[in-house]
Design a protein around this motif. Structure first.
Motif, mmCIF file in Angstrom:
data_model
loop_
_atom_site.group_PDB
_atom_site.id
_atom_site.type_symbol
_atom_site.label_atom_id
_atom_site.label_comp_id
_atom_site.label_asym_id
_atom_site.label_seq_id
_atom_site.Cartn_x
_atom_site.Cartn_y
_atom_site.Cartn_z
ATOM 1 N N PRO A 183 -3.468 4.686 10.242
ATOM 2 C CA PRO A 183 -2.583 5.847 10.124
ATOM 3 C C PRO A 183 -2.526 6.693 11.392
ATOM 4 N N LEU A 184 -3.652 6.871 12.045
ATOM 5 C CA LEU A 184 -3.703 7.665 13.265
ATOM 6 C C LEU A 184 -4.263 6.813 14.382
ATOM 7 N N GLU A 185 -3.763 6.999 15.591
ATOM 8 C CA GLU A 185 -4.164 6.131 16.682
ATOM 9 C C GLU A 185 -5.667 6.157 16.978
ATOM 10 N N LYS A 186 -6.360 7.198 16.580
ATOM 11 C CA LYS A 186 -7.790 7.296 16.875
ATOM 12 C C LYS A 186 -8.662 6.626 15.819
ATOM 13 N N LEU B 79 0.858 -1.187 0.000
ATOM 14 C CA LEU B 79 0.000 0.000 0.000
ATOM 15 C C LEU B 79 0.891 1.232 0.000
ATOM 16 N N LEU B 80 0.614 2.200 -0.853
ATOM 17 C CA LEU B 80 1.343 3.460 -0.790
ATOM 18 C C LEU B 80 1.000 4.133 0.528
ATOM 19 N N PHE B 81 2.013 4.643 1.220
ATOM 20 C CA PHE B 81 1.797 5.231 2.539
ATOM 21 C C PHE B 81 2.914 6.231 2.810
ATOM 22 N N SER B 82 2.610 7.513 2.727
ATOM 23 C CA SER B 82 3.645 8.540 2.836
ATOM 24 C C SER B 82 3.778 9.144 4.231
ATOM 25 N N GLU B 83 2.832 8.881 5.123
ATOM 26 C CA GLU B 83 2.906 9.470 6.463
ATOM 27 C C GLU B 83 4.104 8.923 7.238
ATOM 28 N N SER B 84 4.611 9.709 8.184
ATOM 29 C CA SER B 84 5.783 9.307 8.970
ATOM 30 C C SER B 84 5.480 8.176 9.938
ATOM 31 N N SER B 85 4.282 8.175 10.531
ATOM 32 C CA SER B 85 3.945 7.192 11.565
ATOM 33 C C SER B 85 2.762 6.343 11.145
ATOM 34 N N VAL B 86 2.797 5.089 11.603
ATOM 35 C CA VAL B 86 1.694 4.163 11.355
ATOM 36 C C VAL B 86 1.660 3.150 12.492
#
Length: 183
Positions: free
Chosen positions: A136-139, A112-119
């Motif tokens: 992508p985000l903890e919530k 999967l393309l995924f550019s965010e710094s954290s996962v």
């Protein structure tokens, strides 16, 4: 992840990792265990499992820049048998890469393309199956990516790792929020 009491560190190089305030920081290590005949890599953190069925998750922060530079979570039998999800520079694009390697034969199951710094990434191993998830985000809700058959035999544990780094241009990954629980 406030201590490393139950962790085994394969090929430990203590100058390339630190644990502070529940965050494990690892310099991305040179080398990779992908494919038959690959060499050992420094600082593979392995936590034993106490049950055949479990759930494990961690948040990974990495901005990979080099080809195949990666950090992630895996289920580890040995260097030729594992299941992993990596935050990785893959084919020139920052991605999440889901791999199963059996008997030294790796298969990329999903990318999967995924550019965010954290996962945040998670595996659920139950009834001979493994499902891989991310958020992508903890919530946000967990998103299941794929379910596949587990490898046979007893795994050594779950692993946190970094691969395909460079001493000349070091990069660092951060792992936080690790959990491992029976299901």
């Amino acid at each position: 992840m406030n201590n490393l009491v139950n962790w085994q560190i394969r090929n430990e190089n203590p100058e390339h990792w630190s644990l502070e305030n529940g965050v494990l920081t690892l310099q991305v290590q040179e080398g990779n265990i992908f494919g038959a005949g690959s060499a050992d890599v420094d600082n593979i953190f392995v936590h034993p499992v106490s049950s055949a069925d479990y759930s494990t998750e961690v948040t990974v922060q990495l901005d990979p820049n080099r080809a195949f530079e990666q950090a992630g979570l895996g289920i580890y039998w040995d260097n030729d048998n594992y299941i992993k999800v990596s935050k990785e520079m893959f084919m020139g694009e920052r991605s999440l890469v889901f791999v199963v390697e059996q008997n030294g034969q790796p298969q990329i199951k999903e990318r999967l393309l995924f550019s965010e710094s954290s996962v945040s990434v998670k595996f659920v191993k139950q009834g001979g199956k493994v499902s891989a998830h991310f958020r992508p985000l903890e919530k946000q809700q967990w998103q299941e990516v794929i379910t596949f058959d587990s490898l046979v035999g007893s795994e050594q544990g779950v692993m946190l790792y970094t691969f395909s780094g460079s001493k000349a241009t070091p990069n660092f990954a951060k792992f936080s929020g690790f959990s491992l629980s029976d299901v």
